[in-house]
Design a protein around this motif. Structure first.
Motif, PDB file in Angstrom:
ATOM      1  N   UNK A  17      28.135 -10.364   8.978  1.00 27.95           N
ATOM      2  CA  UNK A  17      29.022  -9.568   8.129  1.00 27.95           C
ATOM      3  C   UNK A  17      29.605 -10.371   6.971  1.00 27.95           C
ATOM      4  N   UNK A  18      29.688 -11.706   7.118  1.00 25.04           N
ATOM      5  CA  UNK A  18      30.226 -12.575   6.067  1.00 25.04           C
ATOM      6  C   UNK A  18      29.124 -13.228   5.234  1.00 25.04           C
ATOM      7  N   UNK A  19      27.911 -12.728   5.339  1.00 25.60           N
ATOM      8  CA  UNK A  19      26.736 -13.264   4.633  1.00 25.60           C
ATOM      9  C   UNK A  19      26.393 -14.699   5.029  1.00 25.60           C
ATOM     10  N   UNK A  20      26.758 -15.094   6.240  1.00 25.14           N
ATOM     11  CA  UNK A  20      26.328 -16.380   6.770  1.00 25.14           C
ATOM     12  C   UNK A  20      24.942 -16.205   7.377  1.00 25.14           C
ATOM     13  N   UNK A  21      24.069 -17.168   7.136  1.00 24.55           N
ATOM     14  CA  UNK A  21      22.708 -17.094   7.660  1.00 24.55           C
ATOM     15  C   UNK A  21      22.669 -17.550   9.117  1.00 24.55           C
ATOM     16  N   UNK A  22      21.948 -16.788   9.931  1.00 24.83           N
ATOM     17  CA  UNK A  22      21.755 -17.098  11.343  1.00 24.83           C
ATOM     18  C   UNK A  22      20.256 -17.100  11.593  1.00 24.83           C
ATOM     19  N   UNK A  23      19.765 -18.163  12.219  1.00 24.82           N
ATOM     20  CA  UNK A  23      18.328 -18.280  12.512  1.00 24.82           C
ATOM     21  C   UNK A  23      18.060 -17.946  13.971  1.00 24.82           C
ATOM     22  N   UNK A  24      17.089 -17.086  14.181  1.00 26.29           N
ATOM     23  CA  UNK A  24      16.598 -16.769  15.521  1.00 26.29           C
ATOM     24  C   UNK A  24      15.150 -17.223  15.574  1.00 26.29           C
ATOM     25  N   UNK A  25      14.816 -18.080  16.531  1.00 23.16           N
ATOM     26  CA  UNK A  25      13.474 -18.636  16.645  1.00 23.16           C
ATOM     27  C   UNK A  25      12.803 -18.103  17.906  1.00 23.16           C
ATOM     28  N   UNK A  26      11.571 -17.624  17.724  1.00 25.08           N
ATOM     29  CA  UNK A  26      10.784 -17.086  18.834  1.00 25.08           C
ATOM     30  C   UNK A  26       9.472 -17.844  18.878  1.00 25.08           C
ATOM     31  N   UNK A  27       9.177 -18.446  20.014  1.00 23.41           N
ATOM     32  CA  UNK A  27       7.980 -19.261  20.178  1.00 23.41           C
ATOM     33  C   UNK A  27       6.918 -18.513  20.969  1.00 23.41           C
ATOM     34  N   UNK A  28       5.673 -18.948  20.782  1.00 23.03           N
ATOM     35  CA  UNK A  28       4.539 -18.399  21.523  1.00 23.03           C
ATOM     36  C   UNK A  28       4.378 -16.894  21.309  1.00 23.03           C
ATOM     37  N   UNK A  29       4.407 -16.500  20.042  1.00 23.80           N
ATOM     38  CA  UNK A  29       4.190 -15.105  19.661  1.00 23.80           C
ATOM     39  C   UNK A  29       2.692 -14.812  19.660  1.00 23.80           C
ATOM     40  N   UNK A  30       2.327 -13.585  19.299  1.00 20.77           N
ATOM     41  CA  UNK A  30       0.913 -13.229  19.203  1.00 20.77           C
ATOM     42  C   UNK A  30       0.262 -14.017  18.069  1.00 20.77           C
ATOM     43  N   UNK A  31      -1.054 -14.056  18.066  1.00 15.89           N
ATOM     44  CA  UNK A  31      -1.793 -14.924  17.149  1.00 15.89           C
ATOM     45  C   UNK A  31      -1.519 -14.620  15.678  1.00 15.89           C
ATOM     46  N   UNK A  32      -1.643 -13.376  15.260  1.00 12.43           N
ATOM     47  CA  UNK A  32      -1.464 -13.023  13.847  1.00 12.43           C
ATOM     48  C   UNK A  32      -0.582 -11.786  13.726  1.00 12.43           C
ATOM     49  N   UNK A  33       0.749 -11.956  13.757  1.00  8.78           N
ATOM     50  CA  UNK A  33       1.610 -10.778  13.630  1.00  8.78           C
ATOM     51  C   UNK A  33       1.497 -10.195  12.224  1.00  8.78           C
ATOM     52  N   UNK A  34       1.404  -8.877  12.144  1.00 11.91           N
ATOM     53  CA  UNK A  34       1.323  -8.217  10.838  1.00 11.91           C
ATOM     54  C   UNK A  34       2.721  -8.107  10.229  1.00 11.91           C
ATOM     55  N   UNK A  35       2.768  -7.811   8.944  1.00 13.65           N
ATOM     56  CA  UNK A  35       4.057  -7.612   8.278  1.00 13.65           C
ATOM     57  C   UNK A  35       4.824  -6.465   8.933  1.00 13.65           C
ATOM     58  N   UNK A  36       4.100  -5.416   9.302  1.00 14.31           N
ATOM     59  CA  UNK A  36       4.728  -4.264   9.940  1.00 14.31           C
ATOM     60  C   UNK A  36       5.341  -4.644  11.295  1.00 14.31           C
ATOM     61  N   UNK A  37       4.638  -5.450  12.073  1.00 13.76           N
ATOM     62  CA  UNK A  37       5.161  -5.882  13.375  1.00 13.76           C
ATOM     63  C   UNK A  37       6.420  -6.735  13.195  1.00 13.76           C
ATOM     64  N   UNK A  38       6.416  -7.614  12.218  1.00  8.06           N
ATOM     65  CA  UNK A  38       7.585  -8.462  11.965  1.00  8.06           C
ATOM     66  C   UNK A  38       8.765  -7.611  11.514  1.00  8.06           C
ATOM     67  N   UNK A  39       8.507  -6.651  10.629  1.00  6.79           N
ATOM     68  CA  UNK A  39       9.573  -5.778  10.131  1.00  6.79           C
ATOM     69  C   UNK A  39      10.191  -4.967  11.261  1.00  6.79           C
ATOM     70  N   UNK A  40       9.352  -4.414  12.133  1.00  2.00           N
ATOM     71  CA  UNK A  40       9.865  -3.624  13.257  1.00  2.00           C
ATOM     72  C   UNK A  40      10.624  -4.498  14.252  1.00  2.00           C
ATOM     73  N   UNK A  41      10.141  -5.715  14.498  1.00  2.00           N
ATOM     74  CA  UNK A  41      10.825  -6.636  15.398  1.00  2.00           C
ATOM     75  C   UNK A  41      12.192  -7.015  14.820  1.00  2.00           C
ATOM     76  N   UNK A  42      12.238  -7.283  13.509  1.00  2.19           N
ATOM     77  CA  UNK A  42      13.506  -7.622  12.852  1.00  2.19           C
ATOM     78  C   UNK A  42      14.487  -6.458  12.928  1.00  2.19           C
TER      79      UNK A  42
END
Length: 68
Positions: A17-42
């Motif tokens: 809410x204060x425009x501070x950046x927060x990083x979320x890291x996910x390891x061992x994802x699928x081989x080639x995530x599409x832009x659509x998959x990333x957008x929906x996950x986000x």
């Protein structure tokens, strides 16, 4: 050279809410995530955390071996 996929990592950068950046890291994802998959996950992460999506980084690690 032969290339063999090893792993894919995803980093979502979200804004609170204060425009501070927060990083979320996910390891061992699928081989080639599409832009659509990333957008929906986000979008799911936005709803769960109350933050808003800023950008994403995808890193893929491959093993390369010499062909005899």
């Amino acid at each position: 050279m032969n290339t063999t996929w090893n792993k894919t990592n995803l980093v979502l950068v979200m804004l609170d809410a204060n425009d501070n950046k927060i990083r979320y890291t996910y390891n061992n994802m699928i081989e080639k995530p599409s832009d659509d998959q990333i957008t929906k996950f986000a979008a799911v992460i936005e709803k769960l955390t109350g933050t808003s999506f800023f950008n994403a980084y995808v890193t893929t690690t491959d093993n390369k071996t010499q062909v005899a």
